[in-house]
Write a protein that holds these residues in place. Structure first.
Motif, mmCIF file in Angstrom:
data_model
loop_
_atom_site.group_PDB
_atom_site.id
_atom_site.type_symbol
_atom_site.label_atom_id
_atom_site.label_comp_id
_atom_site.label_asym_id
_atom_site.label_seq_id
_atom_site.Cartn_x
_atom_site.Cartn_y
_atom_site.Cartn_z
ATOM 1 N N ARG A 1 0.817 -1.212 0.000
ATOM 2 C CA ARG A 1 0.000 0.000 0.000
ATOM 3 C C ARG A 1 0.859 1.274 0.000
ATOM 4 N N LEU A 2 2.150 1.108 0.258
ATOM 5 C CA LEU A 2 3.029 2.285 0.190
ATOM 6 C C LEU A 2 3.008 2.902 -1.208
ATOM 7 N N ASP A 3 2.616 2.086 -2.201
ATOM 8 C CA ASP A 3 2.485 2.632 -3.565
ATOM 9 C C ASP A 3 1.432 3.731 -3.645
ATOM 10 N N LEU A 4 0.536 3.763 -2.681
ATOM 11 C CA LEU A 4 -0.530 4.774 -2.707
ATOM 12 C C LEU A 4 -0.064 6.117 -2.145
ATOM 13 N N VAL A 5 1.111 6.114 -1.523
ATOM 14 C CA VAL A 5 1.613 7.352 -0.908
ATOM 15 C C VAL A 5 2.444 8.123 -1.938
ATOM 16 N N SER A 6 2.223 9.411 -2.025
ATOM 17 C CA SER A 6 2.969 10.200 -3.010
ATOM 18 C C SER A 6 4.458 10.202 -2.663
ATOM 19 N N LYS A 7 5.275 10.321 -3.674
ATOM 20 C CA LYS A 7 6.722 10.328 -3.471
ATOM 21 C C LYS A 7 7.144 11.521 -2.600
ATOM 22 N N GLU A 8 6.415 12.618 -2.724
ATOM 23 C CA GLU A 8 6.738 13.802 -1.910
ATOM 24 C C GLU A 8 6.594 13.483 -0.423
ATOM 25 N N ARG A 9 5.523 12.794 -0.069
ATOM 26 C CA ARG A 9 5.300 12.461 1.345
ATOM 27 C C ARG A 9 6.283 11.397 1.809
ATOM 28 N N ILE A 10 6.623 10.458 0.908
ATOM 29 C CA ILE A 10 7.651 9.469 1.262
ATOM 30 C C ILE A 10 8.959 10.194 1.546
ATOM 31 N N ASN A 11 9.298 11.119 0.668
ATOM 32 C CA ASN A 11 10.526 11.897 0.827
ATOM 33 C C ASN A 11 10.569 12.593 2.200
ATOM 34 N N GLU A 12 9.453 13.228 2.541
ATOM 35 C CA GLU A 12 9.386 13.973 3.798
ATOM 36 C C GLU A 12 9.633 13.074 5.014
ATOM 37 N N GLU A 13 8.941 11.952 5.044
ATOM 38 C CA GLU A 13 9.078 11.039 6.184
ATOM 39 C C GLU A 13 10.462 10.395 6.192
ATOM 40 N N LEU A 14 10.915 9.982 5.019
ATOM 41 C CA LEU A 14 12.219 9.334 4.903
ATOM 42 C C LEU A 14 13.337 10.240 5.420
ATOM 43 N N ASN A 15 13.283 11.506 5.009
ATOM 44 C CA ASN A 15 14.306 12.442 5.462
ATOM 45 C C ASN A 15 14.295 12.590 6.969
ATOM 46 N N LYS A 16 13.110 12.707 7.535
ATOM 47 C CA LYS A 16 13.032 12.881 8.989
ATOM 48 C C LYS A 16 13.636 11.680 9.705
ATOM 49 N N MET A 17 13.328 10.463 9.205
ATOM 50 C CA MET A 17 13.888 9.301 9.906
ATOM 51 C C MET A 17 15.384 9.161 9.677
ATOM 52 N N LEU A 18 15.830 9.404 8.450
ATOM 53 C CA LEU A 18 17.259 9.246 8.174
ATOM 54 C C LEU A 18 18.090 10.231 8.986
ATOM 55 N N ILE A 19 17.597 11.442 9.121
ATOM 56 C CA ILE A 19 18.352 12.435 9.878
ATOM 57 C C ILE A 19 18.340 12.101 11.366
ATOM 58 N N ALA A 20 17.225 11.550 11.838
ATOM 59 C CA ALA A 20 17.146 11.199 13.261
ATOM 60 C C ALA A 20 18.089 10.044 13.608
ATOM 61 N N ASN A 21 18.133 9.028 12.754
ATOM 62 C CA ASN A 21 19.000 7.879 13.026
ATOM 63 C C ASN A 21 19.082 6.972 11.786
ATOM 64 N N PRO A 22 20.082 7.223 10.927
ATOM 65 C CA PRO A 22 20.137 6.504 9.654
ATOM 66 C C PRO A 22 20.300 4.990 9.811
ATOM 67 N N PHE A 23 21.121 4.581 10.762
ATOM 68 C CA PHE A 23 21.342 3.142 10.936
ATOM 69 C C PHE A 23 20.046 2.444 11.334
ATOM 70 N N LYS A 24 19.389 3.033 12.321
ATOM 71 C CA LYS A 24 18.147 2.416 12.802
ATOM 72 C C LYS A 24 17.050 2.476 11.728
ATOM 73 N N THR A 25 17.086 3.507 10.914
ATOM 74 C CA THR A 25 16.097 3.601 9.830
ATOM 75 C C THR A 25 16.211 2.402 8.900
ATOM 76 N N ILE A 26 17.419 2.140 8.413
ATOM 77 C CA ILE A 26 17.589 1.044 7.460
ATOM 78 C C ILE A 26 17.276 -0.292 8.135
ATOM 79 N N LYS A 27 17.715 -0.426 9.375
ATOM 80 C CA LYS A 27 17.470 -1.657 10.113
ATOM 81 C C LYS A 27 15.957 -1.892 10.268
#
Ligand code: ATP
Ligand code: MG
Length: 391
Positions: free
Chosen positions: A187-213
């Motif tokens: 269902r992630l396909d239903l989310v716009s890339k802009e919103r994915i970008n926004e959330e992804l950036n927030k998590m990667l900046i908070a903790n990149p290792f834990k994000t990927i894990k």
């Protein structure tokens, strides 16, 4: 208590003084309880949008979605969003409600919210918490309000919000929610890339290792990064909050085209794409002095510093020569080359193309240390070289 939150109480009390119910809700209550920095205050009320406008007639107001019940007011340059109690239903696109209706109950308003920790309301010094968000804050757990499967089916963005908060706050995702995420990952396909970008950036900046894990554990890493190899995950443990360095490290083993296409698809800005792909392209396990000078000359000081930061993170040590080369007087960009096209023209060259290729050779020879970056010396070098061979 937090200053902004206090100001929020003052603003909410204006509604109360006019006979309405006004609750501070969402992120600010969560962050107050967690002792985290509070960024913005949302207030929810049983007053209608027209009533809100009337009550705050002495304040500067910005209509940011009156149709959905939200009015923004400004107090000392701080913004407060005030929204009529809302309930939502029918999510046929799996992302947005088909219908938003105003309701008279705070309970209904809290029920439509995504996570228990985001569904806590504050009024008159008391907490209203029908979904036990406070308990989940105490236990450090991310839980959906109601049935996680249904809540994700309503809005797939909630998958990423759950992951993002778990990373920002270092909370565990509740098992039932975790399983629902795994089952509904497509269902992630239903989310716009802009919103994915926004959330992804927030998590990667908070903790990149834990994000990927976490994304791996939930089996959604490939839903976000399709068709690109992600390596060096352990190295992400040592990184600072620089999104360019983080993504460059993750993508380091891919070619430039793949990196650029992936970032473009994920809606990164042209500047982000350029910086990240330049780091990937210029990263090496070893650099000669010439290669370092050439890198600085080609991609500039800032991007070279980022590339060296990546070098340090991957190799666990600084490059020995970079600082020295940064401080010596080799030209750091085309602008700093001591001779211009015009100067070369005056030596008797005519064609633009010829002049261009002479300049290229000169740049190269200066970076190699074969000629000093001095106008007269360069001129002599050119004339000597013509004498012996052609450019
Ligand atoms: P932050 O601003 O720190 O990212 P926040 O919780 O304030 O966190 P916002 O996106 O500002 O997040 O949303 C404000 C509130 O609106 C949330 O706390 C939550 O109650 C609700 N909310 C936001 N997005 C959703 C969603 N997709 N589904 C349900 N409720 C949501
Ligand atoms: Mg917010």
């Amino acid at each position: 208590m937090n200053k902004l939150f206090k100001q929020g109480i003052k603003i909410a009390n204006i509604l109360e003084d006019n006979g309405y119910e006004a609750y501070i809700v969402g992120g600010s209550v969560r962050d107050l309880l967690l002792n985290r920095q509070i960024n913005d205050i949302d207030i929810t009320t049983n007053a209608t949008p027209e009533e809100i406008e009337k009550v705050y007639k002495d304040f500067k107001q910005i209509d940011i979605g009156k149709k959905f019940g939200t009015i923004k007011i400004l107090d000392n340059n701080d913004e407060f969003e005030i929204t009529t109690f809302r309930s939502e239903k029918g999510y046929s696109d799996g992302r947005h409600p088909d219908e938003v209706s105003f309701t008279k109950s705070i309970y209904d308003d809290l029920k439509r919210r995504d996570l228990t920790i985001n569904s806590i309301a504050f009024r008159n010094g008391e907490i209203y918490d029908p979904f036990n968000g406070k308990k989940d804050i105490k236990n450090k757990v991310i839980k959906a309000v109601g049935n996680p499967e249904e809540r994700i089916k309503e809005d797939a963005l909630r998958i990423l919000r759950a992951v993002r908060f778990s990373i920002q706050l270092d909370f565990k995702i509740d098992n039932e929610l975790k399983e629902a995420i795994k089952r509904n990952k497509n269902r992630l396909d239903l989310v716009s890339k802009e919103r994915i970008n926004e959330e992804l950036n927030k998590m990667l900046i908070a903790n990149p290792f834990k994000t990927i894990k976490t994304l791996k554990e939930l089996d959604i890493l490939n839903n976000i990064f399709t068709n690109i190899e992600i390596k060096n995950i352990n190295k992400l443990k040592n990184i600072d909050k620089d999104i360019h360095e983080i993504l460059a490290i993750m993508f380091l083993t891919n070619n430039k085209d793949k990196v650029e296409n992936t970032l473009r698809d994920l809606k990164y800005s042209n500047n982000d794409i350029e910086v990240i792909s330049q780091i990937v392209e210029n990263y090496r396990e070893n650099y000669s002095r010439y290669e370092l000078r050439k890198m600085i000359f080609n991609i500039g000081i800032d991007n070279s510093k980022k590339t060296m930061e990546v070098f340090k993170i991957i190799n666990g040590k600084e490059n020995d020569n970079f600082e020295e080369i940064l401080n010596n007087n080799f030209p750091k960009s085309r602008k700093e080359i001591a001779i211009s096209g015009d100067d070369i023209k005056k030596l008797g060259f005519k064609e633009g193309k010829e002049i261009g290729s002479i300049l290229k050779v000169i740049e190269e020879e200066i970076l190699k240390g074969n000629v000093e970056n001095d106008k007269e010396k360069i001129k002599n070098f050119i004339l000597e070289r013509i004498f012996y061979e052609n450019f």
